[in-house]
Scaffold this motif. Structure first.
Motif, PDB file in Angstrom:
ATOM      1  N   THR A 160      33.575 -19.352   7.102  1.00  0.00           N
ATOM      2  CA  THR A 160      33.768 -18.140   6.302  1.00  0.00           C
ATOM      3  C   THR A 160      32.894 -18.150   5.066  1.00  0.00           C
ATOM      4  O   THR A 160      32.315 -17.126   4.673  1.00  0.00           O
ATOM      5  CB  THR A 160      35.245 -18.003   5.903  1.00  0.00           C
ATOM      6  N   TRP A 161      32.783 -19.305   4.422  1.00  0.00           N
ATOM      7  CA  TRP A 161      32.064 -19.386   3.161  1.00  0.00           C
ATOM      8  C   TRP A 161      30.593 -19.747   3.338  1.00  0.00           C
ATOM      9  O   TRP A 161      29.755 -19.337   2.540  1.00  0.00           O
ATOM     10  CB  TRP A 161      32.721 -20.408   2.236  1.00  0.00           C
ATOM     11  N   ASN A 162      30.253 -20.504   4.376  1.00  0.00           N
ATOM     12  CA  ASN A 162      28.878 -20.961   4.540  1.00  0.00           C
ATOM     13  C   ASN A 162      28.086 -20.171   5.577  1.00  0.00           C
ATOM     14  O   ASN A 162      26.863 -20.208   5.569  1.00  0.00           O
ATOM     15  CB  ASN A 162      28.874 -22.451   4.932  1.00  0.00           C
ATOM     16  N   LYS A 163      28.804 -19.494   6.479  1.00  0.00           N
ATOM     17  CA  LYS A 163      28.184 -18.629   7.480  1.00  0.00           C
ATOM     18  C   LYS A 163      27.360 -19.392   8.514  1.00  0.00           C
ATOM     19  O   LYS A 163      27.045 -18.855   9.563  1.00  0.00           O
ATOM     20  CB  LYS A 163      27.287 -17.563   6.804  1.00  0.00           C
ATOM     21  N   ASP A 164      26.980 -20.633   8.227  1.00  0.00           N
ATOM     22  CA  ASP A 164      26.200 -21.403   9.180  1.00  0.00           C
ATOM     23  C   ASP A 164      27.119 -22.136  10.135  1.00  0.00           C
ATOM     24  O   ASP A 164      28.290 -22.382   9.844  1.00  0.00           O
ATOM     25  CB  ASP A 164      25.308 -22.417   8.442  1.00  0.00           C
ATOM     26  N   SER A 165      26.571 -22.506  11.281  1.00  0.00           N
ATOM     27  CA  SER A 165      27.351 -23.263  12.247  1.00  0.00           C
ATOM     28  C   SER A 165      27.616 -24.654  11.695  1.00  0.00           C
ATOM     29  O   SER A 165      26.824 -25.205  10.920  1.00  0.00           O
ATOM     30  CB  SER A 165      26.592 -23.344  13.574  1.00  0.00           C
ATOM     31  N   VAL A 166      28.735 -25.225  12.085  1.00  0.00           N
ATOM     32  CA  VAL A 166      29.103 -26.553  11.617  1.00  0.00           C
ATOM     33  C   VAL A 166      29.525 -27.388  12.818  1.00  0.00           C
ATOM     34  O   VAL A 166      30.215 -26.905  13.725  1.00  0.00           O
ATOM     35  CB  VAL A 166      30.246 -26.480  10.573  1.00  0.00           C
ATOM     36  N   GLU A 167      29.082 -28.638  12.835  1.00  0.00           N
ATOM     37  CA  GLU A 167      29.453 -29.547  13.910  1.00  0.00           C
ATOM     38  C   GLU A 167      30.882 -30.035  13.698  1.00  0.00           C
ATOM     39  O   GLU A 167      31.335 -30.216  12.561  1.00  0.00           O
ATOM     40  CB  GLU A 167      28.487 -30.736  13.946  1.00  0.00           C
ATOM     41  N   ASP A 168      31.571 -30.273  14.800  1.00  0.00           N
ATOM     42  CA  ASP A 168      32.950 -30.772  14.709  1.00  0.00           C
ATOM     43  C   ASP A 168      33.004 -32.125  14.025  1.00  0.00           C
ATOM     44  O   ASP A 168      33.986 -32.453  13.339  1.00  0.00           O
ATOM     45  CB  ASP A 168      33.569 -30.858  16.109  1.00  0.00           C
ATOM     46  N   GLU A 169      31.937 -32.930  14.185  1.00  0.00           N
ATOM     47  CA  GLU A 169      31.902 -34.254  13.553  1.00  0.00           C
ATOM     48  C   GLU A 169      31.982 -34.140  12.029  1.00  0.00           C
ATOM     49  O   GLU A 169      32.567 -34.986  11.368  1.00  0.00           O
ATOM     50  CB  GLU A 169      30.630 -35.010  13.960  1.00  0.00           C
ATOM     51  N   GLN A 170      31.384 -33.067  11.479  1.00  0.00           N
ATOM     52  CA  GLN A 170      31.439 -32.865  10.031  1.00  0.00           C
ATOM     53  C   GLN A 170      32.876 -32.571   9.585  1.00  0.00           C
ATOM     54  O   GLN A 170      33.330 -33.057   8.549  1.00  0.00           O
ATOM     55  CB  GLN A 170      30.524 -31.696   9.640  1.00  0.00           C
ATOM     56  N   ILE A 171      33.602 -31.795  10.394  1.00  0.00           N
ATOM     57  CA  ILE A 171      34.994 -31.493  10.078  1.00  0.00           C
ATOM     58  C   ILE A 171      35.832 -32.769  10.152  1.00  0.00           C
ATOM     59  O   ILE A 171      36.680 -33.017   9.286  1.00  0.00           O
ATOM     60  CB  ILE A 171      35.539 -30.427  11.038  1.00  0.00           C
ATOM     61  N   TYR A 172      35.586 -33.611  11.178  1.00  0.00           N
ATOM     62  CA  TYR A 172      36.330 -34.866  11.303  1.00  0.00           C
ATOM     63  C   TYR A 172      36.068 -35.772  10.102  1.00  0.00           C
ATOM     64  O   TYR A 172      36.976 -36.432   9.584  1.00  0.00           O
ATOM     65  CB  TYR A 172      35.934 -35.589  12.595  1.00  0.00           C
ATOM     66  N   LYS A 173      34.819 -35.786   9.664  1.00  0.00           N
ATOM     67  CA  LYS A 173      34.457 -36.613   8.509  1.00  0.00           C
ATOM     68  C   LYS A 173      35.166 -36.119   7.248  1.00  0.00           C
ATOM     69  O   LYS A 173      35.714 -36.919   6.457  1.00  0.00           O
ATOM     70  CB  LYS A 173      32.936 -36.591   8.306  1.00  0.00           C
ATOM     71  N   ASP A 174      35.184 -34.798   7.043  1.00  0.00           N
ATOM     72  CA  ASP A 174      35.806 -34.236   5.839  1.00  0.00           C
ATOM     73  C   ASP A 174      37.321 -34.409   5.856  1.00  0.00           C
ATOM     74  O   ASP A 174      37.938 -34.650   4.808  1.00  0.00           O
ATOM     75  CB  ASP A 174      35.445 -32.753   5.708  1.00  0.00           C
ATOM     76  N   ILE A 175      37.939 -34.291   7.027  1.00  0.00           N
ATOM     77  CA  ILE A 175      39.391 -34.429   7.082  1.00  0.00           C
ATOM     78  C   ILE A 175      39.799 -35.873   6.794  1.00  0.00           C
ATOM     79  O   ILE A 175      40.833 -36.129   6.181  1.00  0.00           O
ATOM     80  CB  ILE A 175      39.943 -33.946   8.444  1.00  0.00           C
ATOM     81  N   ASN A 176      38.965 -36.830   7.205  1.00  0.00           N
ATOM     82  CA  ASN A 176      39.233 -38.229   6.869  1.00  0.00           C
ATOM     83  C   ASN A 176      39.073 -38.475   5.373  1.00  0.00           C
ATOM     84  O   ASN A 176      39.827 -39.250   4.772  1.00  0.00           O
ATOM     85  CB  ASN A 176      38.297 -39.151   7.657  1.00  0.00           C
ATOM     86  N   THR A 177      38.074 -37.818   4.779  1.00  0.00           N
ATOM     87  CA  THR A 177      37.860 -37.968   3.334  1.00  0.00           C
ATOM     88  C   THR A 177      39.059 -37.435   2.553  1.00  0.00           C
ATOM     89  O   THR A 177      39.530 -38.061   1.603  1.00  0.00           O
ATOM     90  CB  THR A 177      36.587 -37.225   2.911  1.00  0.00           C
ATOM     91  N   LEU A 178      39.560 -36.270   2.963  1.00  0.00           N
ATOM     92  CA  LEU A 178      40.715 -35.687   2.287  1.00  0.00           C
ATOM     93  C   LEU A 178      41.978 -36.499   2.556  1.00  0.00           C
ATOM     94  O   LEU A 178      42.842 -36.613   1.681  1.00  0.00           O
ATOM     95  CB  LEU A 178      40.912 -34.234   2.760  1.00  0.00           C
ATOM     96  N   TYR A 179      42.076 -37.061   3.741  1.00  0.00           N
ATOM     97  CA  TYR A 179      43.268 -37.848   4.091  1.00  0.00           C
ATOM     98  C   TYR A 179      43.312 -39.168   3.331  1.00  0.00           C
ATOM     99  O   TYR A 179      44.379 -39.713   3.070  1.00  0.00           O
ATOM    100  CB  TYR A 179      43.277 -38.088   5.601  1.00  0.00           C
ATOM    101  N   GLY A 180      42.142 -39.675   2.958  1.00  0.00           N
ATOM    102  CA  GLY A 180      42.089 -40.913   2.179  1.00  0.00           C
ATOM    103  C   GLY A 180      41.904 -42.158   3.013  1.00  0.00           C
ATOM    104  O   GLY A 180      41.735 -43.260   2.459  1.00  0.00           O
ATOM    105  N   GLU A 181      41.924 -42.027   4.296  1.00  0.00           N
ATOM    106  CA  GLU A 181      41.719 -43.150   5.211  1.00  0.00           C
ATOM    107  C   GLU A 181      41.345 -42.583   6.568  1.00  0.00           C
ATOM    108  O   GLU A 181      41.364 -41.368   6.777  1.00  0.00           O
ATOM    109  CB  GLU A 181      42.983 -44.007   5.325  1.00  0.00           C
ATOM    110  N   THR A 182      40.974 -43.478   7.472  1.00  0.00           N
ATOM    111  CA  THR A 182      40.584 -43.017   8.799  1.00  0.00           C
ATOM    112  C   THR A 182      41.795 -42.479   9.531  1.00  0.00           C
ATOM    113  O   THR A 182      42.776 -43.185   9.746  1.00  0.00           O
ATOM    114  CB  THR A 182      39.948 -44.160   9.603  1.00  0.00           C
ATOM    115  N   LEU A 183      41.709 -41.206   9.891  1.00  0.00           N
ATOM    116  CA  LEU A 183      42.815 -40.534  10.560  1.00  0.00           C
ATOM    117  C   LEU A 183      42.636 -40.655  12.065  1.00  0.00           C
ATOM    118  O   LEU A 183      41.559 -40.385  12.600  1.00  0.00           O
ATOM    119  CB  LEU A 183      42.858 -39.063  10.149  1.00  0.00           C
TER     120      LEU A 183
END
Length: 232
Positions: free
Chosen positions: A146-169
């Protein structure tokens, strides 16, 4: 000489207009208390007619009587059907709303994503936790697109969710995220113009058929006309 609104008395409740304020001012000049009360009820009815969509709102008439009191500067001596607010209460300043100082790590994901991450931490049921992880990852992907309009790889989402979670999810086995077109697609609304055009075509076709039937002569009448034209 024409008088402008800027030269007139300031309206206390501008949403009711100057005519209502003039009626309220006239109420103050009525000497008889009973007559003044009856006139005040009439003014309340007129005020209510300005907002007919609010007639079913709870305590609507109570608000109208409060506004009448305010417009009269609490000087109207009548039989009030409701307890009136105090002038001190009206002059109180509202409490300040604390400013939101949330330190969002990834602003394009928003506060909702961080709340979802907190819910993942607290969830003890393994199945519910897996479902919550998939929901959060898809929400993050949608926010990113919504904010970036560009395509994003699922791996990037997995990486960010781990960063927010604070450990490997530990992600659910075989987890796949929704496609961008499915996340951003909008529901198609029915095109009323197309429907109207089709209805007009049907109406015109029906009228043409009716007209043809109306102008068509009966077969017997045509035969009689032909017989009359034949030489005797």
């Amino acid at each position: 000489m024409e008088e402008y609104n800027t030269q007139r008395k300031r309206l206390i409740q501008p949403e009711y207009g100057r005519n209502i304020q003039t009626m309220v001012d006239y109420l103050l000049t009525i000497q008889d208390r009973n007559e003044r009360t009856r006139a005040a009820k009439t003014v309340i009815d007129v005020m209510g007619n300005l907002y007919p969509h609010l007639r079913d709102v709870p305590d609507f008439r109570h608000k109208l009587w409060d506004h009448l009191a305010i417009m009269s500067n609490f000087q109207l001596d009548i039989d009030w059907p409701y307890p009136l607010p105090s002038l001190k209460q009206l002059q109180e300043k509202p409490e300040k709303i604390p400013y939101n100082n949330n330190n969002i790590k990834f602003r394009h994901y928003g506060v909702m994503t961080e709340k979802l991450i907190e819910a993942i931490h607290k969830e003890q049921n393994p199945e519910k936790k897996k479902a919550l992880i998939v929901l959060t990852a898809n929400h993050m992907k949608k926010s990113f697109l919504t904010w970036n309009k560009d395509s994003v790889e699922d791996e990037q989402i997995y990486k960010d969710i781990n960063t927010l979670y604070g450990e490997t999810l530990i992600l659910p086995e075989g987890m796949t995220l929704a496609a961008p077109k499915d996340l951003l697609q909008k529901k198609n609304k029915p095109n009323n113009n197309n429907n109207n055009k089709q209805n007009n075509k049907n109406f015109q076709k029906k009228n043409n058929n009716n007209n043809r039937q109306f102008h068509k002569k009966p077969q017997n009448q045509q035969q009689q006309n032909q017989q009359q034209k034949q030489p005797q």
